[in-house]
Write a protein that holds these residues in place. Structure first.
Motif, short mmCIF file in Angstrom:
data_model
loop_
_atom_site.label_atom_id
_atom_site.label_comp_id
_atom_site.label_asym_id
_atom_site.label_seq_id
_atom_site.Cartn_x
_atom_site.Cartn_y
_atom_site.Cartn_z
N ALA A 25 0.84 -1.21 0.00
CA ALA A 25 0.00 0.00 0.00
C ALA A 25 0.87 1.26 0.00
O ALA A 25 0.60 2.22 -0.73
CB ALA A 25 -0.95 -0.01 1.19
N ALA A 28 2.46 1.60 -3.46
CA ALA A 28 1.45 2.05 -4.42
C ALA A 28 1.18 3.55 -4.25
O ALA A 28 1.05 4.27 -5.24
CB ALA A 28 0.17 1.25 -4.26
N GLU A 49 -2.30 -1.40 -5.63
CA GLU A 49 -1.67 -2.16 -4.55
C GLU A 49 -1.23 -3.54 -5.06
O GLU A 49 -0.17 -4.04 -4.69
CB GLU A 49 -2.62 -2.28 -3.37
CG GLU A 49 -1.92 -2.66 -2.10
CD GLU A 49 -2.80 -2.51 -0.87
OE1 GLU A 49 -2.64 -3.35 0.03
OE2 GLU A 49 -3.62 -1.58 -0.80
#
Length: 180
Positions: A25, A28, A49
Motif C-alpha cells: 500500500a 502504491a 496495490e
C-alpha cells in the motif's frame, strides 16, 4: 541466496531495507500521482496495490539472487517512508541500473542525491558489480543533476521505450568522486 538483513545500508539521514510484502500500500501510494510518475516510462500508469505487491515480490527475488534490488528508504530520525532507490536490471539484462523515486512531499530535500551516492558507493565497494548505469529524461533536470552531482559520467544518449534519455555510467575507477 542472500539472507535479508534488517537494514542493507545506512547513510546520514536514511536507512535502506528490502521491501516487505506488507509494504504494498505504501509503495502504491508512492507511485499514485501523475506528477510523480511523469518521467518513469509507464505511459501514465499509476500503481495499484496489487501491482506494487508484484513488484515487491520481484525485488525480493532479485535481492535473494543477486544481493541488490530496489530498497525501501526510511528517514532514520522518525521512521517516515521517503521513497525507494536501488538497482534493477537494464532492459537488456546486461548491466545494473540505478534508479530512485522520492515521495512528492520530500522533493528538494537532497534525499535522491544522498540515496544515489550511498547506493553507488555500496554497490562498487562491496563489488556487487563492476559498473552500473543510470538514465533520465532530459526534461527531468532534477534527476539529471543528481546523477552529475554524484560523479557519474555522461555517456551517449540511449533510447528507452521510444524516448531519448541522458545516460550515465559509473565504475570502480569513479569511487574517488564519491569519496570527496
Amino acid at each position: 541466496m542472500h539472507p535479508v538483513p534488517a537494514a542493507i545500508l545506512e547513510s546520514e539521514r536514511l536507512s535502506y531495507s528490502v521491501f516487505e510484502p506488507g509494504d504494498a500500500a505504501m509503495l502504491a501510494a508512492l507511485h499514485s500521482t501523475p506528477e510523480g510518475e511523469r518521467y518513469l516510462f509507464r505511459d501514465g500508469m499509476l500503481w495499484s496495490e496489487a501491482y506494487a505487491a508484484s513488484e515487491i515480490a520481484k525485488w525480493r527475488e532479485t535481492y535473494a539472487r543477486h544481493g541488490y534490488s530496489k530498497f525501501k528508504l526510511v528517514r532514520k530520525a522518525d521512521g517516515a517512508f521517503i521513497g525507494r532507490a536501488g538497482f534493477g536490471f537494464h532492459e537488456d539484462g546486461s548491466v545494473a541500473e540505478l534508479g530512485y523515486t522520492i515521495i512528492r512531499s520530500e522533493w528538494g530535500q537532497g534525499y535522491a542525491t544522498e540515496a544515489a551516492a550511498a547506493l553507488a558507493r555500496w554497490f562498487l565497494e562491496k563489488r556487487i558489480g563492476n559498473r552500473f548505469i543510470a538514465f533520465a529524461v532530459p526534461e527531468n533536470g532534477a534527476s539529471v543533476a543528481v546523477l552529475r552531482k554524484i560523479g557519474m559520467r555522461e555517456t551517449a544518449p540511449i533510447t528507452v521505450k521510444g524516448i531519448i534519455c541522458t545516460s550515465f555510467e559509473m565504475d570502480a575507477a569513479d569511487l574517488t568522486s564519491l569519496n570527496r
